[in-house]
Design a protein around this motif. Structure first.
Motif, PDB file in Angstrom:
ATOM      1  N   VAL A 195       0.967  -1.378   0.048  1.00 14.60           N
ATOM      2  CA  VAL A 195       0.133   0.246   0.107  1.00 14.60           C
ATOM      3  C   VAL A 195       0.957   1.268  -0.136  1.00 14.60           C
ATOM      4  O   VAL A 195       0.524   2.312  -0.795  1.00 14.60           O
ATOM      5  N   ASP A 196       1.956   1.342   0.789  1.00 16.48           N
ATOM      6  CA  ASP A 196       2.724   2.429   0.555  1.00 16.48           C
ATOM      7  C   ASP A 196       3.591   2.442  -0.547  1.00 16.48           C
ATOM      8  O   ASP A 196       3.621   3.825  -0.973  1.00 16.48           O
ATOM      9  N   GLU A 197       3.884   1.685  -1.304  1.00 13.36           N
ATOM     10  CA  GLU A 197       4.351   1.749  -2.587  1.00 13.36           C
ATOM     11  C   GLU A 197       3.281   1.938  -3.887  1.00 13.36           C
ATOM     12  O   GLU A 197       3.612   2.934  -4.701  1.00 13.36           O
ATOM     13  N   THR A 198       2.142   1.207  -3.526  1.00 12.50           N
ATOM     14  CA  THR A 198       1.214   1.625  -4.806  1.00 12.50           C
ATOM     15  C   THR A 198      -0.250   2.168  -4.654  1.00 12.50           C
ATOM     16  O   THR A 198      -0.678   2.485  -5.416  1.00 12.50           O
ATOM     17  N   GLY A 199      -0.453   2.065  -3.088  1.00  9.73           N
ATOM     18  CA  GLY A 199      -1.865   2.539  -2.950  1.00  9.73           C
ATOM     19  C   GLY A 199      -2.795   1.498  -2.704  1.00  9.73           C
ATOM     20  O   GLY A 199      -4.167   2.064  -2.231  1.00  9.73           O
ATOM     21  N   ASP A 200      -2.553   0.319  -3.015  1.00  5.50           N
ATOM     22  CA  ASP A 200      -3.432  -0.808  -2.789  1.00  5.50           C
ATOM     23  C   ASP A 200      -2.841  -2.167  -2.701  1.00  5.50           C
ATOM     24  O   ASP A 200      -1.469  -2.256  -2.825  1.00  5.50           O
ATOM     25  N   PHE A 201      -3.469  -3.244  -2.449  1.00  8.63           N
ATOM     26  CA  PHE A 201      -2.911  -4.587  -2.366  1.00  8.63           C
ATOM     27  C   PHE A 201      -3.874  -5.435  -2.854  1.00  8.63           C
ATOM     28  O   PHE A 201      -5.138  -5.108  -2.952  1.00  8.63           O
ATOM     29  N   SER A 202      -3.613  -6.770  -3.160  1.00  3.11           N
ATOM     30  CA  SER A 202      -4.489  -7.852  -3.461  1.00  3.11           C
ATOM     31  C   SER A 202      -3.732  -8.953  -2.627  1.00  3.11           C
ATOM     32  O   SER A 202      -2.698  -9.004  -2.414  1.00  3.11           O
TER      33      SER A 202
END
Length: 207
Positions: free
Chosen positions: A22-29
């Protein structure tokens, strides 16, 4: 071969990895978390209740940095101000989690315990029960909005040549890099002042 001393996968590692994403891209899966950990997606589901469970792990990791001790041993308004400042700093370190966490129900026991303490402070101070959650939500909005603002550019109003906004441009020129902090201080002081006024003028009741 002996058994490994540390489990390959646990909730702490899942939460830490999701927070990195999330810190890197703003989301996760969940599959992305699994790939980064080098495990099968099904293995992650053995430890958490799907995406919602991972979101609560994110919430726990971010809010671990909030100093809950600020809520003890002082008047309600001082406690809320100190807690709000610690709360803001914790989320300012991970601003990309804010949109996700603001739109998901809070389930993490440790986080709920902090809100329980805040509710108790407000009730003990004299606020009526129907006002407790509006006050808590208002404080959340101030803190999380400001934490997100801290990640914004210092210059938020881009005045191009030929744009006739001289008063705005002059105000921006004299504000400097402390804009977000000044705005937070101003808004928090006004919010707490209004809450104090509710108590001063009579029984605090829902409008």
């Amino acid at each position: 071969m002996g058994r490994p001393r540390k489990a390959l996968l646990d909730r702490e590692r899942i939460g830490a990895t999701a927070l990195e994403l999330v810190d890197e891209t703003g989301d996760f899966s969940v599959p992305e978390v699994a790939r980064r950990l080098g495990v099968q997606t099904a293995s992650v589901y053995h430890h958490v209740d799907g995406r919602a469970g991972v979101i609560e792990l994110l919430r726990e990791r971010v809010t671990d940095a909030i100093d809950s001790g600020t809520l003890a041993g002082v008047d309600w308004d001082v406690a809320l101000e100190n807690w709000a400042r610690s709360y803001r700093a914790a989320f300012a370190a991970h601003p990309r989690t804010i949109p996700m966490l603001m739109t998901a129900p809070v389930r993490a026991p440790g986080v709920l315990a902090q809100y329980e303490t805040v509710a108790g402070l407000l009730l003990a101070a004299g606020f009526a029960p129907p006002l407790v959650l509006p006050i808590v939500t208002g404080l959340d909005n101030i803190v999380l909005g400001s934490a997100l603002d801290m990640s914004a550019p210092d210059t938020m109003w881009e005045v191009s040549e030929g744009t006739a906004v001289p008063r705005l441009a002059a105000a921006q020129a004299v504000t400097g890099a402390a804009r977000a902090d000044q705005a937070f201080d101003l808004t928090l002081a006004g919010f707490l002042g209004h809450c104090r006024e509710l108590l001063r003028t009579g029984p605090a009741h829902a409008p």
